[in-house]
Design a protein around this motif. Structure first.
Motif, PDB file in Angstrom:
ATOM      1  N   UNK A 178       0.840  -1.193   0.000  1.00  8.89           N
ATOM      2  CA  UNK A 178       0.000   0.000   0.000  1.00  8.89           C
ATOM      3  C   UNK A 178       0.875   1.243   0.000  1.00  8.89           C
ATOM      4  N   UNK A 179       0.413   2.272  -0.710  1.00  2.00           N
ATOM      5  CA  UNK A 179       1.086   3.570  -0.708  1.00  2.00           C
ATOM      6  C   UNK A 179       0.042   4.654  -0.487  1.00  2.00           C
ATOM      7  N   UNK A 180       0.260   5.461   0.536  1.00  2.00           N
ATOM      8  CA  UNK A 180      -0.626   6.573   0.865  1.00  2.00           C
ATOM      9  C   UNK A 180       0.063   7.873   0.473  1.00  2.00           C
ATOM     10  N   UNK A 181      -0.630   8.709  -0.322  1.00  2.80           N
ATOM     11  CA  UNK A 181      -0.075   9.992  -0.752  1.00  2.80           C
ATOM     12  C   UNK A 181      -1.007  11.113  -0.310  1.00  2.80           C
ATOM     13  N   UNK A 182      -0.468  12.049   0.469  1.00  2.63           N
ATOM     14  CA  UNK A 182      -1.251  13.143   1.042  1.00  2.63           C
ATOM     15  C   UNK A 182      -0.419  14.420   0.975  1.00  2.63           C
ATOM     16  N   UNK A 183      -1.083  15.541   0.705  1.00  6.23           N
ATOM     17  CA  UNK A 183      -0.409  16.837   0.628  1.00  6.23           C
ATOM     18  C   UNK A 183      -0.705  17.658   1.881  1.00  6.23           C
ATOM     19  N   UNK A 184       0.326  18.353   2.380  1.00  6.78           N
ATOM     20  CA  UNK A 184       0.192  19.186   3.584  1.00  6.78           C
ATOM     21  C   UNK A 184       0.724  20.586   3.285  1.00  6.78           C
ATOM     22  N   UNK A 185      -0.073  21.604   3.573  1.00  6.06           N
ATOM     23  CA  UNK A 185       0.354  22.991   3.390  1.00  6.06           C
ATOM     24  C   UNK A 185       0.023  23.767   4.663  1.00  6.06           C
ATOM     25  N   UNK A 203       0.988  33.674   4.380  1.00  3.79           N
ATOM     26  CA  UNK A 203       2.295  33.236   3.890  1.00  3.79           C
ATOM     27  C   UNK A 203       2.481  31.738   4.118  1.00  3.79           C
ATOM     28  N   UNK A 204       2.976  31.061   3.087  1.00  5.39           N
ATOM     29  CA  UNK A 204       3.185  29.619   3.182  1.00  5.39           C
ATOM     30  C   UNK A 204       4.446  29.323   4.002  1.00  5.39           C
ATOM     31  N   UNK A 205       4.277  28.509   5.026  1.00  6.42           N
ATOM     32  CA  UNK A 205       5.385  28.144   5.903  1.00  6.42           C
ATOM     33  C   UNK A 205       5.978  26.798   5.516  1.00  6.42           C
ATOM     34  N   UNK A 206       5.096  25.907   5.079  1.00  9.52           N
ATOM     35  CA  UNK A 206       5.513  24.532   4.818  1.00  9.52           C
ATOM     36  C   UNK A 206       4.594  23.919   3.772  1.00  9.52           C
ATOM     37  N   UNK A 207       5.165  23.167   2.836  1.00  8.27           N
ATOM     38  CA  UNK A 207       4.359  22.474   1.831  1.00  8.27           C
ATOM     39  C   UNK A 207       5.102  21.214   1.392  1.00  8.27           C
ATOM     40  N   UNK A 208       4.440  20.077   1.535  1.00  7.46           N
ATOM     41  CA  UNK A 208       5.029  18.814   1.105  1.00  7.46           C
ATOM     42  C   UNK A 208       3.931  17.857   0.648  1.00  7.46           C
ATOM     43  N   UNK A 209       4.216  17.123  -0.421  1.00  8.62           N
ATOM     44  CA  UNK A 209       3.438  15.944  -0.776  1.00  8.62           C
ATOM     45  C   UNK A 209       4.196  14.754  -0.212  1.00  8.62           C
ATOM     46  N   UNK A 232       4.115  13.531   8.546  1.00 10.24           N
ATOM     47  CA  UNK A 232       3.735  14.942   8.517  1.00 10.24           C
ATOM     48  C   UNK A 232       4.087  15.638   9.820  1.00 10.24           C
ATOM     49  N   UNK A 233       3.829  14.976  10.952  1.00  9.29           N
ATOM     50  CA  UNK A 233       4.122  15.575  12.254  1.00  9.29           C
ATOM     51  C   UNK A 233       5.616  15.828  12.411  1.00  9.29           C
ATOM     52  N   UNK A 234       6.424  14.837  12.072  1.00 10.46           N
ATOM     53  CA  UNK A 234       7.873  14.995  12.197  1.00 10.46           C
ATOM     54  C   UNK A 234       8.373  16.101  11.269  1.00 10.46           C
ATOM     55  N   UNK A 235       7.815  16.167  10.051  1.00  8.66           N
ATOM     56  CA  UNK A 235       8.264  17.174   9.094  1.00  8.66           C
ATOM     57  C   UNK A 235       7.814  18.580   9.506  1.00  8.66           C
ATOM     58  N   UNK A 236       6.622  18.708  10.067  1.00  9.74           N
ATOM     59  CA  UNK A 236       6.175  20.000  10.579  1.00  9.74           C
ATOM     60  C   UNK A 236       7.066  20.466  11.729  1.00  9.74           C
ATOM     61  N   UNK A 237       7.404  19.536  12.593  1.00 11.97           N
ATOM     62  CA  UNK A 237       8.309  19.828  13.709  1.00 11.97           C
ATOM     63  C   UNK A 237       9.614  20.415  13.177  1.00 11.97           C
ATOM     64  N   UNK A 238      10.195  19.775  12.174  1.00 14.22           N
ATOM     65  CA  UNK A 238      11.468  20.224  11.616  1.00 14.22           C
ATOM     66  C   UNK A 238      11.313  21.503  10.791  1.00 14.22           C
TER      67      UNK A 238
END
Length: 200
Positions: free
Chosen positions: A112-119, A127-133, A164-170
């Motif tokens: 399985x592969x889950x793909x989700x976008x976070x902005x 102003x955009x602070x963070x954006x990742x697929x 997403x949580x770890x990446x937002x933290x960083x």
């Protein structure tokens, strides 16, 4: 005496919750941020974008929009990032569902592969602070195929939320990697086939 052989397992509630805390990941696991962190209780969650009401087939339901949104909100709360009710949020998180690829096939393994976008954007000026697929993949083997497919797919979604949580933290510290995907250090163990012999 003739017998009828049934191979449908009896499966209770989903064995894989969607909130990732308590599950180990590599290269690191999500953890609550400290009060000194820039995102501590600062984030409000916007409505989920692009996700169908239900994910999965009729006989193999995986999750739904309500459960996913609740899991995302609980994940942010456990990470100490969700703004408490009544407190103005400093940033807004928009989550866009891209896809869940969990093919149904006759085999002894499930992928399985889950793909989700976070902005993440600032509340005051947009102003955009963070954006990742983010795309996270999981694999499980053995056990009943339908149970395995469902549990493994949920593990892929759970891994995405953890990533997403770890990446937002960083990201708040200017350290977010280009690829945020984490790898769970666990796989889903599907239920074994249950054989029921019924006298005819």
């Amino acid at each position: 005496m003739a017998v009828l052989l049934l191979t449908s397992p009896v499966v209770a509630k989903p064995a894989v919750p969607l909130v990732p805390f308590g599950i180990p990941f590599l290269p690191e696991s999500p953890k609550p941020v400290a009060p000194s962190h820039p995102l501590y209780q600062r984030i409000a969650l916007n409505p989920i974008v692009g996700m169908p009401d239900k994910i999965g087939a009729f006989l193999i339901p995986i999750t739904n929009l309500k459960e996913f949104e609740e899991a995302l909100r609980e994940t942010l709360a456990q990470a100490n990032m969700l703004a408490p009710p009544g407190q103005p949020a400093q940033a807004h998180l928009t989550v866009r569902w891209i896809t869940l690829d969990a093919p149904t096939k006759i085999s002894f393994s499930s992928n399985a592969t889950s793909s989700i976008s976070y902005v993440l954007t600032r509340s005051d000026n947009g102003q955009q602070i963070f954006a990742r697929d983010i795309s996270t993949s999981t694999k499980s083997t053995g056990g009943d195929g339908a149970d395995r497919l469902k549990g493994n797919a949920r593990l892929a979604i759970l891994s995405n939320l953890a990533s997403a949580v770890v990446c937002l933290d960083k990201a708040a510290l200017g350290l977010a990697p280009s690829d945020c995907a984490l790898t769970p250090q666990a796989s889903y163990r599907a239920a074994r086939m249950t054989y029921i012999f019924v006298p005819r």
